[in-house]
Design an enzyme around this catalytic site. Structure first.
Site, PDB file in Angstrom:
ATOM      1  N   ASP A 230      15.015  37.278  50.487  1.00  0.00           N
ATOM      2  CA  ASP A 230      15.522  37.069  51.990  1.00  0.00           C
ATOM      3  C   ASP A 230      14.864  35.582  51.984  1.00  0.00           C
ATOM      4  O   ASP A 230      13.561  34.891  51.088  1.00  0.00           O
ATOM      5  CB  ASP A 230      15.382  37.942  52.963  1.00  0.00           C
ATOM      6  CG  ASP A 230      13.328  38.853  53.032  1.00  0.00           C
ATOM      7  OD1 ASP A 230      13.437  39.196  52.740  1.00  0.00           O
ATOM      8  OD2 ASP A 230      13.427  37.237  53.345  1.00  0.00           O
TER       9      ASP A 230
ATOM     10  N   HIS B  84       9.655  35.635  43.307  1.00  0.00           N
ATOM     11  CA  HIS B  84      10.516  37.036  42.584  1.00  0.00           C
ATOM     12  C   HIS B  84      12.417  36.015  42.671  1.00  0.00           C
ATOM     13  O   HIS B  84      12.802  36.880  42.811  1.00  0.00           O
ATOM     14  CB  HIS B  84      10.811  38.312  42.926  1.00  0.00           C
ATOM     15  CG  HIS B  84       9.334  38.571  42.407  1.00  0.00           C
ATOM     16  ND1 HIS B  84       9.307  39.814  42.367  1.00  0.00           N
ATOM     17  CD2 HIS B  84       8.305  38.815  41.043  1.00  0.00           C
ATOM     18  CE1 HIS B  84       8.041  40.234  42.303  1.00  0.00           C
ATOM     19  NE2 HIS B  84       7.881  39.557  41.214  1.00  0.00           N
TER      20      HIS B  84
ATOM     21  N   SER C  39       4.204  47.516  48.079  1.00  0.00           N
ATOM     22  CA  SER C  39       3.402  48.824  47.765  1.00  0.00           C
ATOM     23  C   SER C  39       2.711  49.005  46.704  1.00  0.00           C
ATOM     24  O   SER C  39       1.887  49.364  45.965  1.00  0.00           O
ATOM     25  CB  SER C  39       4.832  49.995  47.299  1.00  0.00           C
ATOM     26  OG  SER C  39       4.880  49.211  46.574  1.00  0.00           O
TER      27      SER C  39
HETATM   28  C1  BV8 Z   1       6.160  40.207  34.447  1.00  0.00           C
HETATM   29  C2  BV8 Z   1      13.803  41.464  41.775  1.00  0.00           C
HETATM   30  C3  BV8 Z   1       6.005  39.388  31.891  1.00  0.00           C
HETATM   31  C4  BV8 Z   1      14.386  40.464  43.346  1.00  0.00           C
HETATM   32  C5  BV8 Z   1      12.196  42.280  41.508  1.00  0.00           C
HETATM   33  C6  BV8 Z   1       3.485  47.807  32.678  1.00  0.00           C
HETATM   34  C7  BV8 Z   1       2.109  48.352  33.847  1.00  0.00           C
HETATM   35  C8  BV8 Z   1       2.113  47.100  34.029  1.00  0.00           C
HETATM   36  C9  BV8 Z   1       3.008  46.163  34.138  1.00  0.00           C
HETATM   37  C10 BV8 Z   1       4.989  46.607  34.061  1.00  0.00           C
HETATM   38  C11 BV8 Z   1       4.660  47.887  33.177  1.00  0.00           C
HETATM   39  N1  BV8 Z   1       5.373  48.063  32.272  1.00  0.00           N
HETATM   40  C12 BV8 Z   1       6.410  46.565  32.716  1.00  0.00           C
HETATM   41  C13 BV8 Z   1       5.602  46.174  33.581  1.00  0.00           C
HETATM   42  C14 BV8 Z   1       5.492  44.481  33.992  1.00  0.00           C
HETATM   43  C15 BV8 Z   1       6.744  45.040  35.298  1.00  0.00           C
HETATM   44  C16 BV8 Z   1       6.136  45.926  36.343  1.00  0.00           C
HETATM   45  O1  BV8 Z   1       5.310  45.549  36.713  1.00  0.00           O
HETATM   46  N2  BV8 Z   1       6.915  46.992  36.565  1.00  0.00           N
HETATM   47  C17 BV8 Z   1       6.397  47.931  37.083  1.00  0.00           C
HETATM   48  C18 BV8 Z   1       7.336  49.155  38.011  1.00  0.00           C
HETATM   49  C19 BV8 Z   1       4.981  49.221  36.325  1.00  0.00           C
HETATM   50  N3  BV8 Z   1       6.910  43.587  35.845  1.00  0.00           N
HETATM   51  C20 BV8 Z   1       7.681  42.584  35.241  1.00  0.00           C
HETATM   52  O2  BV8 Z   1       8.325  43.037  34.424  1.00  0.00           O
HETATM   53  C21 BV8 Z   1       7.196  41.522  36.292  1.00  0.00           C
HETATM   54  N4  BV8 Z   1       7.855  40.058  34.985  1.00  0.00           N
HETATM   55  O3  BV8 Z   1       5.505  40.921  34.281  1.00  0.00           O
HETATM   56  O4  BV8 Z   1       6.458  39.560  33.234  1.00  0.00           O
HETATM   57  C22 BV8 Z   1       5.011  38.965  32.775  1.00  0.00           C
HETATM   58  C23 BV8 Z   1       3.964  38.276  33.338  1.00  0.00           C
HETATM   59  C24 BV8 Z   1       3.158  36.961  33.564  1.00  0.00           C
HETATM   60  C25 BV8 Z   1       2.357  36.374  32.982  1.00  0.00           C
HETATM   61  C26 BV8 Z   1       3.400  36.644  31.374  1.00  0.00           C
HETATM   62  C27 BV8 Z   1       4.640  37.845  31.476  1.00  0.00           C
HETATM   63  C28 BV8 Z   1       8.598  41.079  37.217  1.00  0.00           C
HETATM   64  C29 BV8 Z   1       8.287  41.869  38.111  1.00  0.00           C
HETATM   65  C30 BV8 Z   1      10.089  41.306  39.458  1.00  0.00           C
HETATM   66  C31 BV8 Z   1      10.729  42.900  39.182  1.00  0.00           C
HETATM   67  N5  BV8 Z   1      11.481  42.139  40.319  1.00  0.00           N
HETATM   68  N6  BV8 Z   1      13.183  42.535  42.154  1.00  0.00           N
HETATM   69  C32 BV8 Z   1      14.845  41.369  43.721  1.00  0.00           C
HETATM   70  O5  BV8 Z   1      15.824  42.749  43.621  1.00  0.00           O
HETATM   71  O6  BV8 Z   1      14.500  41.930  45.185  1.00  0.00           O
HETATM   72  S1  BV8 Z   1      10.657  44.021  41.469  1.00  0.00           S
HETATM   73  C33 BV8 Z   1      10.847  44.718  43.227  1.00  0.00           C
HETATM   74  O7  BV8 Z   1       9.894  44.936  43.421  1.00  0.00           O
HETATM   75  C34 BV8 Z   1      11.278  43.312  44.324  1.00  0.00           C
HETATM   76  O8  BV8 Z   1      11.017  42.099  44.489  1.00  0.00           O
HETATM   77  C35 BV8 Z   1       9.729  43.746  45.698  1.00  0.00           C
HETATM   78  O9  BV8 Z   1       9.260  42.392  46.009  1.00  0.00           O
HETATM   79  C36 BV8 Z   1       8.462  44.194  44.123  1.00  0.00           C
HETATM   80  C37 BV8 Z   1       7.550  44.997  44.918  1.00  0.00           C
HETATM   81  O10 BV8 Z   1       8.150  45.994  45.857  1.00  0.00           O
HETATM   82  P1  BV8 Z   1       8.094  45.887  47.358  1.00  0.00           P
HETATM   83  O11 BV8 Z   1       7.733  44.350  47.645  1.00  0.00           O
HETATM   84  O12 BV8 Z   1       6.244  45.989  47.429  1.00  0.00           O
HETATM   85  O13 BV8 Z   1       8.359  46.826  48.410  1.00  0.00           O
HETATM   86  P2  BV8 Z   1       8.205  48.245  47.883  1.00  0.00           P
HETATM   87  O14 BV8 Z   1       9.429  48.802  48.791  1.00  0.00           O
HETATM   88  O15 BV8 Z   1       8.085  48.376  46.669  1.00  0.00           O
HETATM   89  O16 BV8 Z   1       6.860  48.255  49.510  1.00  0.00           O
HETATM   90  C38 BV8 Z   1       7.308  48.566  50.591  1.00  0.00           C
HETATM   91  C39 BV8 Z   1       5.817  48.588  50.827  1.00  0.00           C
HETATM   92  O17 BV8 Z   1       6.645  48.390  52.549  1.00  0.00           O
HETATM   93  C40 BV8 Z   1       5.308  49.937  51.438  1.00  0.00           C
HETATM   94  O18 BV8 Z   1       4.087  50.331  51.309  1.00  0.00           O
HETATM   95  C41 BV8 Z   1       5.446  50.336  52.559  1.00  0.00           C
HETATM   96  O19 BV8 Z   1       4.772  51.384  53.110  1.00  0.00           O
HETATM   97  C42 BV8 Z   1       5.864  49.038  53.818  1.00  0.00           C
HETATM   98  N7  BV8 Z   1       5.924  48.528  55.638  1.00  0.00           N
HETATM   99  C43 BV8 Z   1       7.610  49.412  55.185  1.00  0.00           C
HETATM  100  N8  BV8 Z   1       7.912  49.414  56.564  1.00  0.00           N
HETATM  101  C44 BV8 Z   1       6.905  48.833  56.643  1.00  0.00           C
HETATM  102  C45 BV8 Z   1       5.997  47.774  56.107  1.00  0.00           C
HETATM  103  N9  BV8 Z   1       4.646  47.952  55.934  1.00  0.00           N
HETATM  104  C46 BV8 Z   1       4.952  47.468  56.923  1.00  0.00           C
HETATM  105  N10 BV8 Z   1       6.054  47.133  58.136  1.00  0.00           N
HETATM  106  C47 BV8 Z   1       6.632  47.909  58.221  1.00  0.00           C
HETATM  107  N11 BV8 Z   1       7.786  48.328  59.221  1.00  0.00           N
END
Ligand code: BV8
Length: 233
Positions: A91, A106, A174
């Site tokens: 956003d 991202h 998270s």
């Molecule tokens: C990559 C697209 C290669 C846009 C997104 C196994 C182990 C390790 C890694 C991997 C694995 N298998 C695969 C991977 C890699 C993978 C990965 O990490 N997978 C995870 C699931 C295990 N990653 C990738 O593929 C990345 N690319 O690795 O490329 C590379 C990398 C480096 C160098 C060379 C090669 C690409 C990742 C990007 C994916 N795209 N989104 C969109 O649609 O928005 S991910 C998506 O999750 C969003 O981008 C989002 O921002 C991101 C993270 O989520 P959060 O922002 O943390 O949101 P979430 O809901 O999870 O948490 C919210 C938090 O807020 C919570 O803690 C909550 O308590 C808190 N909260 C809630 N309300 C409030 C609050 N805090 C304060 N106030 C409030 N009111």
């Protein structure tokens, strides 16, 4: 003067009404990640993926920045050293709240990307399947966001900033998505102090020197006031 590097996630925009991913009823509860946030999912069903991002783009365009976004913009303005905001969010609320030079690792909902020639242009509110690229005319327009398995943007720049950080803060994330989830370790290796501001402890909570729990619109302005007050600002 000390350089501050800040990583934000969906939690900082939650109080602006935008859904997070992994909270109760979050975006991943409504859609399978594989179907809407991977290149394979887009190839399989581009209409579904466009619908997913169109809904979020329309919602994000109506959302307002909250006190947390505005507090970070104030820190950027009033802190004597550099304040770098790296966001996982797609956003535009950091910019709407007054922040500058935000790094969108991202991608952004407001951007369209041609999968054929790499051309970028401002996305229409709603994208359709087969949208032609303005540059090469190929019907291969996609949202300019980084899906799973794709390389996040500006990684070299981000690692440079982390290597020079004196203070690293993770806000509203998270800590489950890499490489962003590992930034705290990069910052620590550079000798930075690390703080997490979150509603609930993240997956990486034990990696931070300090954790402040609560809604971002409360914790972030207080944290910024302390930093600026510390300096007698
Ligand atoms: C990559 C697209 C290669 C846009 C997104 C196994 C182990 C390790 C890694 C991997 C694995 N298998 C695969 C991977 C890699 C993978 C990965 O990490 N997978 C995870 C699931 C295990 N990653 C990738 O593929 C990345 N690319 O690795 O490329 C590379 C990398 C480096 C160098 C060379 C090669 C690409 C990742 C990007 C994916 N795209 N989104 C969109 O649609 O928005 S991910 C998506 O999750 C969003 O981008 C989002 O921002 C991101 C993270 O989520 P959060 O922002 O943390 O949101 P979430 O809901 O999870 O948490 C919210 C938090 O807020 C919570 O803690 C909550 O308590 C808190 N909260 C809630 N309300 C409030 C609050 N805090 C304060 N106030 C409030 N009111």
């Amino acid at each position: 003067m000390e350089k501050i590097v800040i990583l934000t996630g969906a939690g900082i925009s939650a109080e602006s009404g935008l859904g997070t991913f992994r909270d109760e009823g979050g975006l991943w509860a409504q859609h399978r990640i594989e179907d809407v946030a991977t290149p394979e999912g887009f190839a399989r069903n581009p209409a579904l993926v466009h619908r997913f991002y169109n809904a979020r783009r329309v919602q994000a365009a109506k959302a307002q920045p909250n006190a947390a976004h505005k507090a970070l913009a104030r820190l950027q303005k009033d802190w004597p050293g550099e304040v770098v905001i790296v966001t996982q969010n797609v956003d535009g609320l950091h910019e709407a709240g007054g922040a500058e030079n935000v790094i969108h690792m991202h991608g952004v909902l407001a951007g369209a990307l041609c999968a054929t020639c790499g051309h970028r242009w401002p996305s229409p509110p709603e994208m359709e399947v087969g949208e032609p690229c303005p540059a090469c005319r190929s019907p291969t327009a996609r949202p300019d966001v980084v899906w799973f398995g794709e390389m996040p943007y500006q990684m070299d720049e981000i690692y440079d900033h982390l290597a020079g950080a004196a203070l690293f803060a993770a806000i509203g994330t998270s800590g489950q998505v890499y490489p962003a989830a590992a930034f705290v370790h990069e910052a620590q290796a550079a000798g930075a102090r690390t703080v997490e501001l979150n509603l609930a402890p993240s997956a990486g909570v034990s990696s931070f020197d300090e954790t402040r729990l609560g809604p971002a619109t409360g914790t972030v302005p207080r944290w910024v006031e302390e930093l600026l007050g510390e300096r007698g600002g």
